[in-house]
Motif scaffolding. Structure first.
Motif, PDB file in Angstrom:
ATOM      1  N   TRP A 129       0.842  -1.186   0.000  1.00  0.00           N
ATOM      2  CA  TRP A 129       0.000   0.000   0.000  1.00  0.00           C
ATOM      3  C   TRP A 129       0.882   1.242   0.000  1.00  0.00           C
ATOM      4  O   TRP A 129       2.063   1.165   0.365  1.00  0.00           O
ATOM      5  CB  TRP A 129      -0.896   0.011   1.233  1.00  0.00           C
ATOM      6  CG  TRP A 129      -1.957  -1.033   1.260  1.00  0.00           C
ATOM      7  CD1 TRP A 129      -3.261  -0.891   0.878  1.00  0.00           C
ATOM      8  CD2 TRP A 129      -1.821  -2.388   1.697  1.00  0.00           C
ATOM      9  NE1 TRP A 129      -3.938  -2.073   1.052  1.00  0.00           N
ATOM     10  CE2 TRP A 129      -3.080  -3.018   1.551  1.00  0.00           C
ATOM     11  CE3 TRP A 129      -0.750  -3.140   2.198  1.00  0.00           C
ATOM     12  CZ2 TRP A 129      -3.303  -4.343   1.879  1.00  0.00           C
ATOM     13  CZ3 TRP A 129      -0.962  -4.463   2.524  1.00  0.00           C
ATOM     14  CH2 TRP A 129      -2.229  -5.053   2.369  1.00  0.00           C
ATOM     15  N   PRO A 130       0.346   2.380  -0.381  1.00  0.00           N
ATOM     16  CA  PRO A 130       1.140   3.606  -0.327  1.00  0.00           C
ATOM     17  C   PRO A 130       1.625   3.878   1.091  1.00  0.00           C
ATOM     18  O   PRO A 130       0.897   3.669   2.063  1.00  0.00           O
ATOM     19  CB  PRO A 130       0.145   4.693  -0.774  1.00  0.00           C
ATOM     20  CG  PRO A 130      -0.872   3.959  -1.588  1.00  0.00           C
ATOM     21  CD  PRO A 130      -1.000   2.614  -0.953  1.00  0.00           C
ATOM     22  N   GLN A 131       2.866   4.320   1.205  1.00  0.00           N
ATOM     23  CA  GLN A 131       3.459   4.602   2.505  1.00  0.00           C
ATOM     24  C   GLN A 131       3.693   6.093   2.673  1.00  0.00           C
ATOM     25  O   GLN A 131       3.992   6.798   1.702  1.00  0.00           O
ATOM     26  CB  GLN A 131       4.769   3.839   2.677  1.00  0.00           C
ATOM     27  CG  GLN A 131       4.591   2.332   2.728  1.00  0.00           C
ATOM     28  CD  GLN A 131       5.886   1.597   3.021  1.00  0.00           C
ATOM     29  OE1 GLN A 131       6.962   2.159   2.932  1.00  0.00           O
ATOM     30  NE2 GLN A 131       5.775   0.330   3.386  1.00  0.00           N
ATOM     31  N   LEU A 132       3.573   6.554   3.899  1.00  0.00           N
ATOM     32  CA  LEU A 132       3.823   7.947   4.248  1.00  0.00           C
ATOM     33  C   LEU A 132       5.104   8.057   5.055  1.00  0.00           C
ATOM     34  O   LEU A 132       5.486   7.129   5.777  1.00  0.00           O
ATOM     35  CB  LEU A 132       2.666   8.517   5.071  1.00  0.00           C
ATOM     36  CG  LEU A 132       1.344   8.758   4.352  1.00  0.00           C
ATOM     37  CD1 LEU A 132       0.285   9.206   5.353  1.00  0.00           C
ATOM     38  CD2 LEU A 132       1.489   9.788   3.251  1.00  0.00           C
ATOM     39  N   ALA A 133       5.753   9.197   4.936  1.00  0.00           N
ATOM     40  CA  ALA A 133       6.930   9.496   5.744  1.00  0.00           C
ATOM     41  C   ALA A 133       6.533  10.559   6.771  1.00  0.00           C
ATOM     42  O   ALA A 133       6.467  11.748   6.436  1.00  0.00           O
ATOM     43  CB  ALA A 133       8.068   9.997   4.868  1.00  0.00           C
ATOM     44  N   PRO A 134       6.214  10.150   8.017  1.00  0.00           N
ATOM     45  CA  PRO A 134       5.791  11.133   9.018  1.00  0.00           C
ATOM     46  C   PRO A 134       6.955  11.980   9.504  1.00  0.00           C
ATOM     47  O   PRO A 134       8.060  11.491   9.737  1.00  0.00           O
ATOM     48  CB  PRO A 134       5.232  10.260  10.155  1.00  0.00           C
ATOM     49  CG  PRO A 134       5.936   8.954  10.006  1.00  0.00           C
ATOM     50  CD  PRO A 134       6.184   8.772   8.539  1.00  0.00           C
ATOM     51  N   PRO A 209       2.676  16.494   0.251  1.00  0.00           N
ATOM     52  CA  PRO A 209       2.960  15.592  -0.879  1.00  0.00           C
ATOM     53  C   PRO A 209       4.208  15.958  -1.663  1.00  0.00           C
ATOM     54  O   PRO A 209       4.172  16.134  -2.878  1.00  0.00           O
ATOM     55  CB  PRO A 209       1.696  15.753  -1.730  1.00  0.00           C
ATOM     56  CG  PRO A 209       1.262  17.163  -1.484  1.00  0.00           C
ATOM     57  CD  PRO A 209       1.600  17.436  -0.045  1.00  0.00           C
ATOM     58  N   TYR A 210       5.337  16.056  -0.969  1.00  0.00           N
ATOM     59  CA  TYR A 210       6.593  16.458  -1.625  1.00  0.00           C
ATOM     60  C   TYR A 210       7.740  15.508  -1.292  1.00  0.00           C
ATOM     61  O   TYR A 210       8.748  15.936  -0.740  1.00  0.00           O
ATOM     62  CB  TYR A 210       6.939  17.902  -1.239  1.00  0.00           C
ATOM     63  CG  TYR A 210       5.843  18.878  -1.546  1.00  0.00           C
ATOM     64  CD1 TYR A 210       5.572  19.257  -2.859  1.00  0.00           C
ATOM     65  CD2 TYR A 210       5.064  19.398  -0.531  1.00  0.00           C
ATOM     66  CE1 TYR A 210       4.548  20.139  -3.149  1.00  0.00           C
ATOM     67  CE2 TYR A 210       4.032  20.287  -0.818  1.00  0.00           C
ATOM     68  CZ  TYR A 210       3.787  20.660  -2.123  1.00  0.00           C
ATOM     69  OH  TYR A 210       2.763  21.524  -2.408  1.00  0.00           O
ATOM     70  N   PRO A 211       7.678  14.192  -1.578  1.00  0.00           N
ATOM     71  CA  PRO A 211       6.600  13.593  -2.366  1.00  0.00           C
ATOM     72  C   PRO A 211       5.543  12.855  -1.552  1.00  0.00           C
ATOM     73  O   PRO A 211       4.425  12.696  -2.007  1.00  0.00           O
ATOM     74  CB  PRO A 211       7.346  12.604  -3.255  1.00  0.00           C
ATOM     75  CG  PRO A 211       8.472  12.138  -2.390  1.00  0.00           C
ATOM     76  CD  PRO A 211       8.879  13.326  -1.551  1.00  0.00           C
ATOM     77  N   SER A 212       5.847  12.380  -0.331  1.00  0.00           N
ATOM     78  CA  SER A 212       4.896  11.505   0.377  1.00  0.00           C
ATOM     79  C   SER A 212       4.958  11.722   1.880  1.00  0.00           C
ATOM     80  O   SER A 212       5.101  10.771   2.645  1.00  0.00           O
ATOM     81  CB  SER A 212       5.185  10.026   0.058  1.00  0.00           C
ATOM     82  OG  SER A 212       5.070   9.783  -1.309  1.00  0.00           O
ATOM     83  N   GLY A 213       4.862  12.946   2.303  1.00  0.00           N
ATOM     84  CA  GLY A 213       5.022  13.250   3.719  1.00  0.00           C
ATOM     85  C   GLY A 213       3.718  13.513   4.443  1.00  0.00           C
ATOM     86  O   GLY A 213       2.671  13.774   3.842  1.00  0.00           O
ATOM     87  N   LEU A 214       3.786  13.436   5.755  1.00  0.00           N
ATOM     88  CA  LEU A 214       2.731  13.879   6.644  1.00  0.00           C
ATOM     89  C   LEU A 214       3.401  14.711   7.727  1.00  0.00           C
ATOM     90  O   LEU A 214       4.185  14.189   8.524  1.00  0.00           O
ATOM     91  CB  LEU A 214       1.992  12.698   7.275  1.00  0.00           C
ATOM     92  CG  LEU A 214       0.922  13.070   8.312  1.00  0.00           C
ATOM     93  CD1 LEU A 214      -0.222  13.837   7.650  1.00  0.00           C
ATOM     94  CD2 LEU A 214       0.394  11.829   9.036  1.00  0.00           C
ATOM     95  N   MET A 215       3.123  16.016   7.736  1.00  0.00           N
ATOM     96  CA  MET A 215       3.713  16.905   8.723  1.00  0.00           C
ATOM     97  C   MET A 215       2.813  16.957   9.956  1.00  0.00           C
ATOM     98  O   MET A 215       1.611  17.224   9.847  1.00  0.00           O
ATOM     99  CB  MET A 215       3.879  18.308   8.150  1.00  0.00           C
ATOM    100  CG  MET A 215       4.827  18.389   6.967  1.00  0.00           C
ATOM    101  SD  MET A 215       6.522  17.923   7.379  1.00  0.00           S
ATOM    102  CE  MET A 215       6.982  19.231   8.497  1.00  0.00           C
ATOM    103  N   ILE A 216       3.398  16.720  11.119  1.00  0.00           N
ATOM    104  CA  ILE A 216       2.653  16.682  12.377  1.00  0.00           C
ATOM    105  C   ILE A 216       3.173  17.817  13.254  1.00  0.00           C
ATOM    106  O   ILE A 216       4.336  17.809  13.665  1.00  0.00           O
ATOM    107  CB  ILE A 216       2.825  15.326  13.078  1.00  0.00           C
ATOM    108  CG1 ILE A 216       2.447  14.199  12.104  1.00  0.00           C
ATOM    109  CG2 ILE A 216       1.971  15.250  14.338  1.00  0.00           C
ATOM    110  CD1 ILE A 216       3.040  12.869  12.440  1.00  0.00           C
ATOM    111  N   GLY A 217       2.326  18.794  13.492  1.00  0.00           N
ATOM    112  CA  GLY A 217       2.748  20.016  14.152  1.00  0.00           C
ATOM    113  C   GLY A 217       2.590  19.973  15.666  1.00  0.00           C
ATOM    114  O   GLY A 217       1.598  19.467  16.189  1.00  0.00           O
ATOM    115  N   PHE A 218       3.586  20.522  16.355  1.00  0.00           N
ATOM    116  CA  PHE A 218       3.575  20.609  17.813  1.00  0.00           C
ATOM    117  C   PHE A 218       3.983  22.010  18.258  1.00  0.00           C
ATOM    118  O   PHE A 218       4.617  22.763  17.504  1.00  0.00           O
ATOM    119  CB  PHE A 218       4.564  19.598  18.426  1.00  0.00           C
ATOM    120  CG  PHE A 218       4.134  18.163  18.306  1.00  0.00           C
ATOM    121  CD1 PHE A 218       3.384  17.569  19.310  1.00  0.00           C
ATOM    122  CD2 PHE A 218       4.464  17.413  17.182  1.00  0.00           C
ATOM    123  CE1 PHE A 218       2.979  16.252  19.202  1.00  0.00           C
ATOM    124  CE2 PHE A 218       4.070  16.098  17.065  1.00  0.00           C
ATOM    125  CZ  PHE A 218       3.321  15.517  18.084  1.00  0.00           C
TER     126      PHE A 218
END
Length: 266
Positions: A129-134, A209-218
């Motif tokens: 499945w598509p993977q994300l880079a957190p 999506p640059y290319p497959s990220g998820l930015m988690i803000g704190f």
């Protein structure tokens, strides 16, 4: 034949349709806006505004007419409704995933589409499945306990990979295997700046999506340490008050959301 939204990419650029004086939009047409080969991978997407959405990429330059334009995905943020930009980002990530999963990582055999967002190996049956880079991004405030907003300072840094060398953003970094998000915040801050933070709080998240990220803000408060930048990652950095802010990220990023939230609400 019903109309569809066509999310068409040529390299990192997205095809947009000119709408006279009204700006630009994702092509909404019955047929693909460019030539589609029989081997072109067509990615299905969720519906948008009641219309089916599909995406594909082309390897040769698009024959641009007066009615079309190609722009970078980031630039499209300022030209499209937010929901359309978000869908374009999803399309970009799925097309990138397709390009990186042509062959099985276990046995090397060709992969074939199994569901809308999965592939299965034609030999060993391995499914992917598509993977994300957190990644985390954190706003650090010094003097947060002060009742006077003018005493507060925000830590801003300029990373070597910023396209605008004058821009300052927030400390960020990828989450490592076996690490909690809060542990990642502490580690990245310490590694990149030499300081220790406390009171780590979740702020929000954003597909990146640059290319497959998820930015988690704190958000976090300064606790101790002298600022010592990791020169392999950062060019410069420092503490800034509201009345001396430098060039900061554009509105599309969660970094800007975190900074604006502090500027407006303290």
């Amino acid at each position: 034949m019903e109309k569809k939204y066509w999310f068409v990419f040529c390299g990192e650029c997205l095809l947009l349709r000119r709408n006279g004086d009204d700006g630009y939009s994702i092509p909404l047409e019955e047929n693909a806006p460019t030539q589609v080969r029989e081997w072109t991978y067509i990615q299905e997407l969720p519906e948008l505004d009641g219309y089916q959405c599909v995406a594909y990429s082309v390897n040769t330059p698009i024959d641009i007419t007066d009615s079309m334009r190609t722009v970078g995905l980031r630039e499209s943020y300022a030209l499209l409704p937010r929901e359309h930009y978000i869908m374009a980002g999803k399309a970009s990530q799925l097309l990138y995933w397709d390009s990186c999963t042509k062959y099985c990582g276990v046995c090397g055999a060709p992969m074939r589409k199994n569901t809308v967002i999965s592939k299965r190996c034609t030999n060993c049956g391995k499914e992917v499945w598509p993977q994300l880079a957190p990644a985390i991004i954190v706003r650090i405030i010094r003097g947060a306990e002060s009742d006077c907003k003018d005493d507060q300072e925000i830590l801003l840094v300029s990373a070597k990979n910023f396209k605008r060398h004058t821009m300052f953003g927030l400390v960020a970094g990828f989450v490592e295997t076996g690490e909690t998000l809060e542990e990642c915040v502490r580690r990245e801050v310490l590694e990149e700046t030499g300081i220790v933070v406390r009171n780590i709080q979740y702020f929000g998240s954003q597909p990146w999506p640059y290319p497959s990220g998820l930015m988690i803000g704190f958000t976090a408060d300064y606790e101790s340490g002298e600022l010592k930048l990791q020169t392999s990652e950062l060019n410069k950095g420092g503490w800034f008050k509201r009345n001396n802010m430098p060039d900061i990220p554009d509105k599309l990023s969660i970094a800007r959301m975190l900074i604006d939230d502090w500027l407006e609400n303290g």
